[in-house]
Design a protein around this motif. Structure first.
Motif, PDB file in Angstrom:
ATOM      1  N   PRO A 164      36.324  39.454 -41.083  1.00  0.00           N
ATOM      2  CA  PRO A 164      37.291  38.568 -40.235  1.00  0.00           C
ATOM      3  C   PRO A 164      38.632  38.923 -39.502  1.00  0.00           C
ATOM      4  CG  PRO A 164      37.532  39.242 -42.914  1.00  0.00           C
ATOM      5  CD  PRO A 164      36.271  40.172 -42.204  1.00  0.00           C
ATOM      6  N   GLN A 165      38.612  40.386 -39.291  1.00  0.00           N
ATOM      7  CA  GLN A 165      39.722  40.846 -38.696  1.00  0.00           C
ATOM      8  C   GLN A 165      39.238  41.113 -37.165  1.00  0.00           C
ATOM      9  OE1 GLN A 165      40.379  44.361 -41.343  1.00  0.00           O
ATOM     10  NE2 GLN A 165      42.413  43.684 -41.137  1.00  0.00           N
ATOM     11  N   PHE A 166      37.965  40.904 -36.875  1.00  0.00           N
ATOM     12  CA  PHE A 166      37.607  41.201 -35.460  1.00  0.00           C
ATOM     13  C   PHE A 166      37.924  40.083 -34.480  1.00  0.00           C
ATOM     14  CE2 PHE A 166      33.884  44.253 -36.409  1.00  0.00           C
ATOM     15  CZ  PHE A 166      34.514  45.039 -36.991  1.00  0.00           C
ATOM     16  N   VAL A 167      37.830  38.913 -34.940  1.00  0.00           N
ATOM     17  CA  VAL A 167      38.087  37.800 -33.868  1.00  0.00           C
ATOM     18  C   VAL A 167      39.658  37.698 -33.633  1.00  0.00           C
ATOM     19  CG1 VAL A 167      38.026  35.421 -33.685  1.00  0.00           C
ATOM     20  CG2 VAL A 167      36.312  36.106 -34.708  1.00  0.00           C
ATOM     21  N   PRO A 168      40.362  37.935 -34.508  1.00  0.00           N
ATOM     22  CA  PRO A 168      41.901  37.908 -33.947  1.00  0.00           C
ATOM     23  C   PRO A 168      42.195  39.097 -33.061  1.00  0.00           C
ATOM     24  CG  PRO A 168      41.821  37.403 -36.358  1.00  0.00           C
ATOM     25  CD  PRO A 168      40.442  38.013 -35.962  1.00  0.00           C
ATOM     26  N   ILE A 169      41.487  40.124 -32.918  1.00  0.00           N
ATOM     27  CA  ILE A 169      41.476  41.238 -32.271  1.00  0.00           C
ATOM     28  C   ILE A 169      41.425  40.871 -30.696  1.00  0.00           C
ATOM     29  CG2 ILE A 169      40.663  43.384 -31.399  1.00  0.00           C
ATOM     30  CD1 ILE A 169      40.599  44.352 -34.126  1.00  0.00           C
ATOM     31  N   VAL A 170      40.174  39.971 -30.674  1.00  0.00           N
ATOM     32  CA  VAL A 170      39.746  39.679 -29.299  1.00  0.00           C
ATOM     33  C   VAL A 170      40.652  38.552 -28.764  1.00  0.00           C
ATOM     34  CG1 VAL A 170      38.048  38.626 -27.979  1.00  0.00           C
ATOM     35  CG2 VAL A 170      37.586  40.281 -29.773  1.00  0.00           C
ATOM     36  N   GLU A 171      41.149  37.465 -29.630  1.00  0.00           N
ATOM     37  CA  GLU A 171      41.742  36.409 -29.244  1.00  0.00           C
ATOM     38  C   GLU A 171      43.028  36.536 -28.939  1.00  0.00           C
ATOM     39  OE1 GLU A 171      41.022  33.075 -28.782  1.00  0.00           O
ATOM     40  OE2 GLU A 171      39.123  33.573 -29.256  1.00  0.00           O
ATOM     41  N   GLN A 172      43.749  37.757 -29.523  1.00  0.00           N
ATOM     42  CA  GLN A 172      45.184  38.066 -29.029  1.00  0.00           C
ATOM     43  C   GLN A 172      45.029  39.236 -28.164  1.00  0.00           C
ATOM     44  OE1 GLN A 172      46.842  39.405 -33.143  1.00  0.00           O
ATOM     45  NE2 GLN A 172      46.065  37.435 -34.095  1.00  0.00           N
ATOM     46  N   GLY A 173      43.959  39.465 -27.638  1.00  0.00           N
ATOM     47  CA  GLY A 173      43.884  40.361 -26.677  1.00  0.00           C
ATOM     48  C   GLY A 173      44.687  41.874 -26.878  1.00  0.00           C
TER      49      GLY A 173
ATOM     50  N   GLU B 265      40.730  51.784 -35.874  1.00  0.00           N
ATOM     51  CA  GLU B 265      41.129  51.848 -37.308  1.00  0.00           C
ATOM     52  C   GLU B 265      40.459  50.746 -38.177  1.00  0.00           C
ATOM     53  OE1 GLU B 265      42.279  53.527 -40.766  1.00  0.00           O
ATOM     54  OE2 GLU B 265      41.790  54.602 -38.633  1.00  0.00           O
ATOM     55  N   THR B 266      41.046  49.747 -37.477  1.00  0.00           N
ATOM     56  CA  THR B 266      40.375  48.397 -37.737  1.00  0.00           C
ATOM     57  C   THR B 266      38.820  47.997 -38.119  1.00  0.00           C
ATOM     58  OG1 THR B 266      42.566  47.078 -37.211  1.00  0.00           O
ATOM     59  CG2 THR B 266      40.692  45.833 -37.596  1.00  0.00           C
ATOM     60  N   VAL B 267      38.194  48.639 -36.842  1.00  0.00           N
ATOM     61  CA  VAL B 267      36.809  48.296 -36.982  1.00  0.00           C
ATOM     62  C   VAL B 267      36.201  49.597 -37.966  1.00  0.00           C
ATOM     63  CG1 VAL B 267      34.735  48.945 -35.409  1.00  0.00           C
ATOM     64  CG2 VAL B 267      36.614  47.752 -34.423  1.00  0.00           C
ATOM     65  N   TYR B 268      36.770  50.685 -37.917  1.00  0.00           N
ATOM     66  CA  TYR B 268      36.312  51.833 -38.816  1.00  0.00           C
ATOM     67  C   TYR B 268      36.365  51.420 -40.459  1.00  0.00           C
ATOM     68  CZ  TYR B 268      35.417  56.120 -41.416  1.00  0.00           C
ATOM     69  OH  TYR B 268      35.395  56.963 -42.273  1.00  0.00           O
ATOM     70  N   GLN B 269      37.430  50.626 -40.562  1.00  0.00           N
ATOM     71  CA  GLN B 269      37.507  50.385 -42.108  1.00  0.00           C
ATOM     72  C   GLN B 269      36.827  49.048 -42.208  1.00  0.00           C
ATOM     73  OE1 GLN B 269      39.361  51.921 -44.245  1.00  0.00           O
ATOM     74  NE2 GLN B 269      39.900  53.599 -42.829  1.00  0.00           N
TER      75      GLN B 269
ATOM     76  N   MET C  30      29.719  53.401 -35.593  1.00  0.00           N
ATOM     77  CA  MET C  30      28.380  53.198 -36.174  1.00  0.00           C
ATOM     78  C   MET C  30      27.339  54.404 -35.966  1.00  0.00           C
ATOM     79  SD  MET C  30      28.510  50.780 -38.442  1.00  0.00           S
ATOM     80  CE  MET C  30      26.875  50.830 -38.931  1.00  0.00           C
ATOM     81  N   GLY C  31      27.582  55.033 -34.785  1.00  0.00           N
ATOM     82  CA  GLY C  31      26.952  55.937 -34.224  1.00  0.00           C
ATOM     83  C   GLY C  31      25.833  55.550 -33.410  1.00  0.00           C
TER      84      GLY C  31
END
Length: 267
Positions: free
Chosen positions: A144-153, A162-166, A198-199
């Motif tokens: 759920p944290q991925f969309v806000p990252i994109v929308e907020q630029g 760090e967000t993606v890794y976790q 992911m590698g």
């Protein structure tokens, strides 16, 4: 047929599909609606996603679109069938094309899917994959944290990584998984970071290319491909801030974005 192709999304994520449509169908005009004011759709109840999706569709129907692409995975999961039953134009979503692409790519028969809470809870990708091959292992995970990252630029690579890794840590424990579906059209904008986490041994699947291929096939079958010489005109609509939308769209699509209008949606 000169009429445009309609593309709807909960925000800017569907631009990943629109970009691929422009690449594969350079003569076609696109009308795009991103519901950025009410994004994300993932945590919302099904009834609300249906309501918002239909508001966008009714608006674009006034623009005489010849086909509708539901570029939002959550909206695809919740509304695709009723849209197909109700509208008299072809309608496609992004889940089936993404599932088919993953099945073609995977050698281990072990596929991961990441998406919004709504998409993951719907089990739509699992159903689409198992409809073709019931022996495939599907591992799904809500991010759920991925969309806000994109929308907020958000631009900080450190914060994004760090967000993606976790978020993706639970999937890194599955050694046999060789393919990962980006089950949200926002996620390709984070593709490089997702691949790094992911590698390189993991094949990343974005549904945009396969979706555009299906659009081309369907329009060709219905004799609706534009074969004239007039240059395409792409028009973008957003329920949020048109300036913010244009900025993000320009950065992502790497081309000047014209004709952006902010629209207040109602029933």
């Amino acid at each position: 047929m000169k009429a445009p192709i309609g593309v709807i999304d909960s925000g800017v994520g569907g631009l990943t599909v629109a970009t691929e449509l422009m690449r594969q169908l350079p003569k076609e005009s696109i009308i795009y609606f991103g519901d950025t004011k009410r994004c994300p759709y993932g945590p919302r109840p099904k009834e609300e996603v249906e309501q918002f999706t239909w508001q966008m569709v009714r608006f674009l129907l006034k623009k005489q679109m010849k086909m509708l692409v539901v570029a939002c995975n959550t909206a695809t999961a919740f509304t695709l069938e009723q849209l197909r039953e109700t509208l008299d134009i072809p309608v496609i979503g992004v889940i089936q094309p993404g599932a088919r692409a993953a099945l073609t790519q995977s050698w281990s028969a072990d596929i991961g899917v990441i998406g919004t809470e709504g998409t993951i809870k719907s089990k739509s990708y699992q159903q689409a994959i198992h409809h073709i091959n019931a022996n495939i292992t599907v591992r799904d995970l809500a991010c759920p944290q991925f969309v806000p990252i994109v929308e907020q630029g958000i631009q900080s690579n450190k914060d994004i990584y760090e967000t993606v890794y976790q978020s993706l840590r639970p999937l890194k424990n599955f050694d046999k998984m060789d393919t990962l579906i980006l089950g949200c059209t926002h996620y390709p904008m984070l593709r490089d970071v997702i691949q790094e986490v992911m590698g390189q041994h993991i094949s990343i699947i974005s549904s945009g290319e396969e979706t555009a291929r299906e659009v081309s096939t369907i329009l060709g079958y219905h004799h609706k491909l534009y074969e004239g010489d007039e240059p395409p005109i792409h028009h973008y609509f957003t329920s949020g801030d048109a300036i913010v939308f244009r900025k993000i769209a320009t950065e992502w699509m790497q081309q000047p974005i014209h004709h952006v209008d902010s629209i207040h949606l109602t029933d």
